[in-house]
Design a protein around this motif. Structure first.
Motif, mmCIF file in Angstrom:
data_model
loop_
_atom_site.group_PDB
_atom_site.id
_atom_site.type_symbol
_atom_site.label_atom_id
_atom_site.label_comp_id
_atom_site.label_asym_id
_atom_site.label_seq_id
_atom_site.Cartn_x
_atom_site.Cartn_y
_atom_site.Cartn_z
ATOM 1 N N TRP A 36 0.841 -1.201 0.000
ATOM 2 C CA TRP A 36 0.000 0.000 0.000
ATOM 3 C C TRP A 36 0.878 1.253 0.000
ATOM 4 O O TRP A 36 0.675 2.184 -0.786
ATOM 5 N N PHE A 37 1.887 1.259 0.864
ATOM 6 C CA PHE A 37 2.763 2.414 0.984
ATOM 7 C C PHE A 37 3.602 2.598 -0.275
ATOM 8 O O PHE A 37 3.910 3.726 -0.664
ATOM 9 N N GLN A 38 3.950 1.512 -0.927
ATOM 10 C CA GLN A 38 4.696 1.566 -2.184
ATOM 11 C C GLN A 38 3.926 2.365 -3.234
ATOM 12 O O GLN A 38 4.500 3.183 -3.953
ATOM 13 N N THR A 39 2.637 2.144 -3.308
ATOM 14 C CA THR A 39 1.781 2.867 -4.254
ATOM 15 C C THR A 39 1.823 4.369 -3.973
ATOM 16 O O THR A 39 1.917 5.185 -4.895
ATOM 17 N N ILE A 40 1.771 4.727 -2.719
ATOM 18 C CA ILE A 40 1.818 6.141 -2.336
ATOM 19 C C ILE A 40 3.177 6.746 -2.690
ATOM 20 O O ILE A 40 3.254 7.856 -3.238
ATOM 21 N N MET A 41 4.232 6.022 -2.409
ATOM 22 C CA MET A 41 5.577 6.537 -2.711
ATOM 23 C C MET A 41 5.747 6.735 -4.215
ATOM 24 O O MET A 41 6.357 7.716 -4.647
ATOM 25 N N ARG A 42 5.201 5.849 -5.001
ATOM 26 C CA ARG A 42 5.262 6.021 -6.460
ATOM 27 C C ARG A 42 4.465 7.250 -6.895
ATOM 28 O O ARG A 42 4.904 7.999 -7.761
ATOM 29 N N ALA A 43 3.284 7.422 -6.306
ATOM 30 C CA ALA A 43 2.435 8.556 -6.682
ATOM 31 C C ALA A 43 3.138 9.888 -6.423
ATOM 32 O O ALA A 43 2.943 10.850 -7.167
ATOM 33 N N LEU B 284 9.934 -0.333 -1.308
ATOM 34 C CA LEU B 284 9.506 1.067 -1.375
ATOM 35 C C LEU B 284 10.267 1.895 -2.401
ATOM 36 O O LEU B 284 9.806 2.966 -2.779
ATOM 37 N N SER B 285 11.395 1.407 -2.873
ATOM 38 C CA SER B 285 12.144 2.171 -3.868
ATOM 39 C C SER B 285 11.917 1.664 -5.283
ATOM 40 O O SER B 285 12.537 2.172 -6.222
ATOM 41 N N GLN B 286 11.021 0.723 -5.460
ATOM 42 C CA GLN B 286 10.738 0.213 -6.801
ATOM 43 C C GLN B 286 10.080 1.282 -7.653
ATOM 44 O O GLN B 286 9.184 1.979 -7.209
ATOM 45 N N ALA B 287 10.517 1.334 -8.893
ATOM 46 C CA ALA B 287 9.980 2.326 -9.819
ATOM 47 C C ALA B 287 8.671 1.873 -10.460
ATOM 48 O O ALA B 287 7.861 2.693 -10.846
ATOM 49 N N SER B 288 8.458 0.558 -10.566
ATOM 50 C CA SER B 288 7.220 0.083 -11.192
ATOM 51 C C SER B 288 6.737 -1.173 -10.499
ATOM 52 O O SER B 288 7.497 -1.870 -9.838
ATOM 53 N N SER B 289 5.474 -1.473 -10.689
ATOM 54 C CA SER B 289 4.881 -2.639 -10.041
ATOM 55 C C SER B 289 5.304 -3.943 -10.696
ATOM 56 O O SER B 289 5.029 -5.009 -10.175
#
Length: 165
Positions: free
Chosen positions: A106-113, A154-159
């Motif tokens: 969930w937090f990964q999505t926010i960090m990407r946004a 959390l540092s991934q650029a894409s899913s």
């Protein structure tokens, strides 16, 4: 631990579990005193951990805590404390899968946004260094893999990027 227990319950439905399937209980019981000590040390040191990480980010890459003229330090601190607390709990209950499923994805999505993956990458890299100086080698060895897991996710650029389980 909880995820492993759920998997054992599901997989051994209608039969007794094998000794090999039960081994994670023995491993957990043996590691629990160290897990509890480490959890308590993280809890009492969280402010110092976050302060030291923030200081090093300001020294190495101050632009990561800024967006234009806006200082993002307070938001960064709030998010970092949340992740650290959940990470400490994952350490205590020995369950990274639960951490990933309940918070990190969930937090990964926010960090990407917010295009904040670089901030996460540096934050959890530095945090690994900081805990080395505040925890015993045995305690740090329990927390370091979780912090690395956080950094990777959390540092991934894409899913579509893979991360280890």
């Amino acid at each position: 631990m909880l995820t492993q227990t759920q998997n054992l319950y599901r997989e051994s439905d209608g039969r007794y579990a094998t000794d090999e399937e039960l081994q994670f209980f023995q491993d957990y019981i043996q590691s629990f005193p160290l897990r509890l000590t480490t959890y308590n040390k993280i809890r009492t040191s969280e402010a110092l951990i976050v302060q030291q990480v923030q200081s090093q980010i300001r020294a190495r890459a101050p632009h990561l805590l800024q967006r234009g003229n806006k200082d993002l330090s307070a938001k960064w601190k709030q998010d970092t404390l949340r992740i650290l607390r959940h990470s400490a709990l994952a350490l205590l209950i020995d369950d990274r899968d639960r951490l990933r499923d309940r918070l990190l994805l969930w937090f990964q999505t926010i960090m990407r946004a917010f295009d904040a993956q670089d901030s996460c990458k540096l934050t959890y890299s530095i945090m690994q260094e900081v805990v080395e100086s505040l925890l015993t080698p045995e305690e740090a060895a329990l927390l370091r893999p979780i912090l690395e897991y956080n950094r990777q996710i959390l540092s991934q650029a894409s899913s579509t990027e893979e991360f280890p389980l």
